[in-house]
Design a protein around this motif. Structure first.
Motif, mmCIF file in Angstrom:
data_model
loop_
_atom_site.group_PDB
_atom_site.id
_atom_site.type_symbol
_atom_site.label_atom_id
_atom_site.label_comp_id
_atom_site.label_asym_id
_atom_site.label_seq_id
_atom_site.Cartn_x
_atom_site.Cartn_y
_atom_site.Cartn_z
ATOM 1 N N GLU A 17 0.837 -1.206 0.000
ATOM 2 C CA GLU A 17 0.000 0.000 0.000
ATOM 3 C C GLU A 17 0.873 1.258 0.000
ATOM 4 O OE1 GLU A 17 -4.198 -0.576 2.057
ATOM 5 O OE2 GLU A 17 -2.579 -1.057 3.444
ATOM 6 N N GLU A 18 1.911 1.231 0.794
ATOM 7 C CA GLU A 18 2.792 2.396 0.892
ATOM 8 C C GLU A 18 3.514 2.669 -0.415
ATOM 9 O OE1 GLU A 18 6.571 4.008 3.616
ATOM 10 O OE2 GLU A 18 5.572 2.111 4.101
ATOM 11 N N SER A 19 3.883 1.608 -1.132
ATOM 12 C CA SER A 19 4.662 1.768 -2.365
ATOM 13 C C SER A 19 3.803 1.768 -3.627
ATOM 14 C CB SER A 19 5.690 0.639 -2.470
ATOM 15 O OG SER A 19 5.044 -0.622 -2.593
ATOM 16 N N SER A 20 2.475 1.578 -3.459
ATOM 17 C CA SER A 20 1.585 1.381 -4.623
ATOM 18 C C SER A 20 2.138 0.255 -5.492
ATOM 19 C CB SER A 20 1.446 2.675 -5.441
ATOM 20 O OG SER A 20 0.800 3.671 -4.697
ATOM 21 N N GLY A 21 2.514 -0.816 -4.818
ATOM 22 C CA GLY A 21 3.149 -1.939 -5.492
ATOM 23 C C GLY A 21 2.157 -2.977 -5.969
ATOM 24 N N CYS A 22 2.691 -4.113 -6.359
ATOM 25 C CA CYS A 22 1.815 -5.161 -6.884
ATOM 26 C C CYS A 22 2.348 -6.539 -6.503
ATOM 27 C CB CYS A 22 1.662 -5.044 -8.393
ATOM 28 S SG CYS A 22 3.205 -5.100 -9.315
ATOM 29 N N ALA A 23 1.460 -7.514 -6.609
ATOM 30 C CA ALA A 23 1.796 -8.898 -6.298
ATOM 31 C C ALA A 23 1.391 -9.771 -7.469
ATOM 32 C CB ALA A 23 1.089 -9.355 -5.024
ATOM 33 N N VAL A 24 2.229 -10.755 -7.765
ATOM 34 C CA VAL A 24 1.996 -11.691 -8.866
ATOM 35 C C VAL A 24 1.903 -13.098 -8.282
ATOM 36 C CG1 VAL A 24 2.879 -12.614 -11.041
ATOM 37 C CG2 VAL A 24 3.318 -10.226 -10.429
ATOM 38 N N TYR A 25 0.894 -13.834 -8.722
ATOM 39 C CA TYR A 25 0.665 -15.183 -8.206
ATOM 40 C C TYR A 25 0.693 -16.172 -9.367
ATOM 41 C CZ TYR A 25 -1.203 -12.259 -4.463
ATOM 42 O OH TYR A 25 -1.365 -11.297 -3.490
ATOM 43 N N PHE A 26 1.529 -17.193 -9.257
ATOM 44 C CA PHE A 26 1.628 -18.183 -10.326
ATOM 45 C C PHE A 26 0.426 -19.121 -10.271
ATOM 46 C CE2 PHE A 26 6.524 -18.247 -11.057
ATOM 47 C CZ PHE A 26 6.486 -16.889 -11.322
ATOM 48 N N SER A 27 -0.371 -19.090 -11.330
ATOM 49 C CA SER A 27 -1.494 -20.004 -11.455
ATOM 50 C C SER A 27 -1.194 -21.018 -12.550
ATOM 51 C CB SER A 27 -2.784 -19.233 -11.739
ATOM 52 O OG SER A 27 -3.910 -20.093 -11.686
ATOM 53 N N SER A 28 -2.190 -21.767 -12.965
ATOM 54 C CA SER A 28 -1.960 -22.874 -13.902
ATOM 55 C C SER A 28 -3.040 -22.934 -14.965
ATOM 56 C CB SER A 28 -1.928 -24.197 -13.133
ATOM 57 O OG SER A 28 -1.980 -25.306 -14.004
ATOM 58 N N ILE A 29 -2.646 -23.372 -16.155
ATOM 59 C CA ILE A 29 -3.629 -23.560 -17.219
ATOM 60 C C ILE A 29 -4.663 -24.613 -16.836
ATOM 61 C CG2 ILE A 29 -2.092 -22.803 -19.069
ATOM 62 C CD1 ILE A 29 -1.614 -25.768 -19.727
ATOM 63 N N SER A 30 -4.305 -25.528 -15.927
ATOM 64 C CA SER A 30 -5.234 -26.587 -15.523
ATOM 65 C C SER A 30 -6.387 -26.051 -14.692
ATOM 66 C CB SER A 30 -4.502 -27.677 -14.738
ATOM 67 O OG SER A 30 -4.013 -27.185 -13.507
ATOM 68 N N ALA A 31 -6.266 -24.807 -14.211
ATOM 69 C CA ALA A 31 -7.329 -24.202 -13.416
ATOM 70 C C ALA A 31 -8.279 -23.360 -14.252
ATOM 71 C CB ALA A 31 -6.731 -23.330 -12.308
ATOM 72 N N SER A 32 -7.857 -22.948 -15.462
ATOM 73 C CA SER A 32 -8.681 -22.011 -16.218
ATOM 74 C C SER A 32 -8.694 -22.243 -17.727
ATOM 75 C CB SER A 32 -8.219 -20.572 -15.950
ATOM 76 O OG SER A 32 -6.834 -20.419 -16.252
ATOM 77 N N GLN A 33 -7.613 -22.776 -18.280
ATOM 78 C CA GLN A 33 -7.519 -22.930 -19.722
ATOM 79 C C GLN A 33 -7.882 -24.336 -20.205
ATOM 80 O OE1 GLN A 33 -6.579 -19.942 -21.454
ATOM 81 N NE2 GLN A 33 -6.967 -19.277 -19.367
ATOM 82 N N THR A 34 -7.773 -25.311 -19.320
ATOM 83 C CA THR A 34 -8.110 -26.697 -19.667
ATOM 84 C C THR A 34 -8.952 -27.286 -18.535
ATOM 85 O OG1 THR A 34 -6.272 -27.808 -18.529
ATOM 86 C CG2 THR A 34 -5.828 -26.910 -20.741
ATOM 87 N N PRO A 35 -9.617 -28.411 -18.775
ATOM 88 C CA PRO A 35 -10.211 -29.140 -17.654
ATOM 89 C C PRO A 35 -9.108 -29.611 -16.708
ATOM 90 C CG PRO A 35 -11.061 -29.939 -19.764
ATOM 91 C CD PRO A 35 -9.888 -29.056 -20.079
ATOM 92 N N PRO A 36 -9.453 -29.937 -15.470
ATOM 93 C CA PRO A 36 -8.438 -30.491 -14.558
ATOM 94 C C PRO A 36 -7.798 -31.734 -15.160
ATOM 95 C CG PRO A 36 -10.425 -29.915 -13.344
ATOM 96 C CD PRO A 36 -10.761 -29.766 -14.801
ATOM 97 N N TRP A 37 -6.475 -31.820 -15.030
ATOM 98 C CA TRP A 37 -5.758 -32.967 -15.586
ATOM 99 C C TRP A 37 -5.970 -34.196 -14.698
ATOM 100 C CZ3 TRP A 37 -0.256 -31.282 -17.538
ATOM 101 C CH2 TRP A 37 -0.379 -30.103 -18.298
#
Length: 233
Positions: free
Chosen positions: A104-124
């Protein structure tokens, strides 16, 4: 580590001391190595406080921790479900909460590694717990963004990624049952979940660097990064 080699001031957090220290040395002078288990809330608070003190604040967080046990759905017991949720979802939120005042102080950001298996394909098949928890992670990122719109929260959806040597090689598949993997991989290929190509790790670092460099003002809710499929002949 790639961000540090590009000149960023970085604190690396991980559970295992020896590879953590080695990674910090490889990243370059000034890189902090901090022991931290993301499933231990108090340890996370201590680690984030140490990182902020050593770096002079925090303007970016990259949450890459994730586990994916290989098991068919009936074989995933309650203990295993909790282990996967603790690392892939709850740990991510605990880290975010600890870093939030600094972001909040730095107006920064956070990146979270997700997976294609959660959104781009059916669960493997065989990776059901991983896909379910990554889908939950995606919603968690949206929840943080909804409550704190002045901080950047980005989910980075990643396809099959390769690269690195020694301790830089992913341990994601460590502990997998080789016989079960042999049964399931043909299905993954047949369904097109695996293409036989890998995303270069340098390309992943490029995208993470781009997201963090923009800060909250230019943050993107979601980015999808997958390897190019092989050219047909």
């Amino acid at each position: 580590m790639g961000l540090a080699q590009r000149g960023a001031n970085v604190a690396l957090l991980a559970r295992r001391r020896e590879p953590l220290v080695d990674a910090a040395k490889e990243a370059g002078p000034g890189t902090m190595a901090i022991m931290c288990d993301v499933t231990d809330e108090q340890a996370v608070k201590v680690a984030i406080t140490e990182a902020a003190g050593g770096l002079g604040g925090i303007d970016g967080v990259v949450y890459s921790a994730g586990i994916g046990p290989l098991a068919r759905m009936p074989d995933i017991n309650a203990k295993k479900w909790r282990e996967v949720f603790n690392t892939n979802v709850i740990g991510a939120s605990v880290v975010t909460a600890a870093a939030l005042p600094h972001l909040e102080e730095s107006s920064g950001c956070a990146v979270y590694f997700s997976s294609i298996s959660a959104s781009q394909t059916p669960p493997w098949p065989g990776l059901g717990s991983y896909a379910v928890t990554k889908a939950a992670l995606d919603k968690m990122v949206e929840a943080w963004r909804g409550e704190y719109p002045h901080v950047g929260f980005t989910r980075l959806v990643i396809g099959d990624c390769g690269g690195g040597e020694g301790d830089a090689v992913s341990r994601f598949a460590n502990g997998w049952d080789g016989e079960l993997a042999g049964q399931l991989m043909p299905t993954w290929f047949a369904k097109g979940y695996l293409t036989g190509t890998l995303l270069p790790v340098e390309r992943l670092v490029n995208v993470v660097d781009m997201i963090l460099s923009g800060g909250a003002a230019d943050s993107m809710p979601s980015v999808v990064l997958t390897p190019r499929p092989p050219l047909s002949r």
